[in-house]
Design a protein around this motif. Structure first.
Motif, short mmCIF file in Angstrom:
data_model
loop_
_atom_site.label_atom_id
_atom_site.label_comp_id
_atom_site.label_asym_id
_atom_site.label_seq_id
_atom_site.Cartn_x
_atom_site.Cartn_y
_atom_site.Cartn_z
N HIS A 297 6.03 -11.72 2.23
CA HIS A 297 5.16 -11.07 3.19
C HIS A 297 6.02 -10.19 4.10
CE1 HIS A 297 1.73 -13.42 1.98
NE2 HIS A 297 1.01 -13.05 2.99
N ASN A 326 2.53 -9.33 -0.01
CA ASN A 326 1.62 -8.76 0.98
C ASN A 326 2.46 -7.91 1.92
OD1 ASN A 326 -0.93 -10.09 3.30
ND2 ASN A 326 -0.27 -8.03 2.86
N ARG A 328 2.34 -5.34 4.92
CA ARG A 328 1.48 -4.81 5.98
C ARG A 328 2.26 -3.82 6.84
NH1 ARG A 328 -0.63 -8.14 11.19
NH2 ARG A 328 -2.02 -6.56 12.08
N LYS A 358 -0.85 -7.08 -2.39
CA LYS A 358 -1.73 -6.49 -1.40
C LYS A 358 -0.94 -5.60 -0.45
CE LYS A 358 -5.07 -7.70 2.24
NZ LYS A 358 -5.62 -8.80 3.06
N GLN A 360 -0.83 -2.93 2.39
CA GLN A 360 -1.83 -2.86 3.46
C GLN A 360 -1.36 -1.87 4.54
OE1 GLN A 360 -2.59 -6.78 4.95
NE2 GLN A 360 -4.02 -6.12 6.53
N GLU A 362 -2.48 -0.10 8.23
CA GLU A 362 -3.38 -0.08 9.39
C GLU A 362 -2.89 1.04 10.31
OE1 GLU A 362 -3.70 -3.93 11.21
OE2 GLU A 362 -3.72 -4.96 9.27
N HIS A 372 0.81 4.07 0.20
CA HIS A 372 1.12 2.78 -0.41
C HIS A 372 0.49 2.73 -1.79
CE1 HIS A 372 -2.77 0.67 1.29
NE2 HIS A 372 -3.03 1.73 0.59
#
Length: 434
Positions: A297, A326, A328, A358, A360, A362, A372
């Protein structure tokens, strides 16, 4: 605490007391706060969004004791893991510092490479400014337990405008099964400095044990840190880790993380761009087979304008193993002119292998360049046909393509000895039988 995780956590904390021998009272308070918080928190489960693909119940079913009485190893025992390029080396046997196997800077040197407790005497203010502040333990039980167990650890302080040509090696060696250790690493690169740090986790046995590691890295203004993190522990081990990094103005951080060991391994990589001009590059590889699970992560936080970053994470998954990624990336309001790219590439070597990925984004700013993407698949039939048409057997062609896929990350490690050892591991783990 939930019923499922309470015995595991309570056993780790049983009898844990705050030792008052440290030369800094704030260190005692930090550990006491972490111990209190650890008793309040629950360990994660698949009901938590960030852990929904990683079932830790095999870990919670086991009972681990604190490591004690580390054996006195000779240099030959750790020779396969020693990076000859490193001028300084800190060696921890079952998380206990081994002065006999370590190589420290010369007396009077401005570069600091020493056990954390020793550093408290002369570098207390520097440690106080960063320890426990980059890797927050208030909402994470593993980090809270690690901080509560903070007796010792590795300290690296690269002084202002100091360029360290030779890499610095922090080596954690496991020799005992059924134990839990809580390694801690603090790296402070002061303004204008440049250093390469190798953080290495290895095992001299095949048993089950738990490594709960926390690394904090503060990169000062105009400083550069190259961070190589290698996890090659027992394939029966459990490895839970956090690497938290803060970048100041025009700072640069390049990480290469490779995970090949562990029954279950997890790395939480947190990067904060705290000032303009900061840049990070994250390269990662997870190579798993059998019943292994590797979870990565990452959280890249762009808090101010004019920052950048890129990330390439690869997994090679064989047999019935599973990989999780993941990534982010958050661009905060006002963080204009952010340039960020992230890519997840995953190679499945069997029909039973699984990948959950995943990427991600934002974004809360309107003048940015961010991208991405993710790919999951098996080897390309066209590539296999190309090699076969030139006289290469099918299995050899599969081996060659698989090795090339993984080696792209390994080749970004600037230490020749470490890259060579990992290439050999990749070759051994990806060979199909002729």
């Amino acid at each position: 605490m939930t019923t499922a995780t309470a015995p595991f956590l309570e056993h780790l904390l049983a009898g844990q007391k705050i030792v008052t021998a440290e030369p800094a009272a704030w260190a005692n308070r930090l550990r006491a706060d972490a111990l209190e918080r650890a008793h309040q928190l629950t360990l994660p489960s698949t009901r938590d969004e960030d852990w929904r693909f990683t079932d830790l119940s095999p870990l919670y079913k086991l009972v681990f004791r604190p490591a004690s009485g580390a054996p006195a190893l000779d240099a030959a025992a750790i020779a396969p893991f020693v990076a000859p390029e490193a001028a300084c080396r800190l060696v921890f046997i079952d998380n206990q510092f081994s002065a006999a196997l370590s190589t420290l800077p010369a007396v009077g040197a401005s570069l600091v490479v020493q056990p954390l407790v020793a550093g408290l005497k002369n570098h207390g203010e520097t440690i106080h400014a960063h320890l426990g502040s980059l890797a927050d333990f208030r909402d994470d039980a593993f980090r809270a337990v690690n901080t509560a167990y903070l007796h010792d650890g590795a300290l690296v302080v690269v002084p202002r405008n100091h360029a360290e040509a030779a890499p610095l090696h922090v080596l954690f060696v496991s020799t005992q099964a059924e134990v839990a250790t809580h390694p801690r690493v603090l790296v402070v690169a002061e303004s204008g400095s440049d250093a390469t740090v190798l953080e290495d986790y290895v095992a001299l046995h095949d048993g089950a044990y738990c490594t709960n590691a926390v690394t904090e890295i503060a990169v000062g203004a105009n400083a550069r840190v190259h961070h190589i993190r290698v996890q090659r522990e027992s394939r029966a081990a459990f490895h839970i880790a956090t690497a938290a990094v803060r970048l100041e103005r025009d700072a640069s951080y390049h990480a290469v993380s490779v995970a090949v060991g562990g029954r279950i391994s997890r790395l939480d990589h947190h990067i904060v761009h705290a000032a303009q001009g900061a840049f990070c590059a994250l390269d990662g590889l997870a190579l798993v087979g059998g019943r292994q699970l590797a979870d990565t992560h990452s959280f890249v936080d762009h808090t101010v304008p004019h920052t950048g970053g890129r990330q390439l994470h690869k997994t090679v998954v064989a047999d019935g193993a599973r990989a999780v990624f993941n990534g982010r990336v958050v661009v905060r309001p006002g963080a204009q002119q952010t340039n960020s790219a992230q890519e997840s590439r995953n190679l499945l070597l069997s029909d039973k292998a699984q990948v959950d990925t995943k990427p991600q984004l934002e974004i809360f700013a309107d003048d940015v360049k961010c991208s991405h993407g993710a790919t999951v698949g098996q080897l390309e039939a066209e590539e296999l046909f190309y090699l076969e048409s030139r006289g290469i057997g099918r299995d050899a062609a599969r081996n060659l393509l698989t090795y090339g896929f993984a080696a792209e990350i390994v080749d970004r490690i600037p230490l020749a000895s470490v890259a060579k050892a990992l290439r050999e591991t990749v070759l051994a783990r990806t060979q199909a039988k002729e």
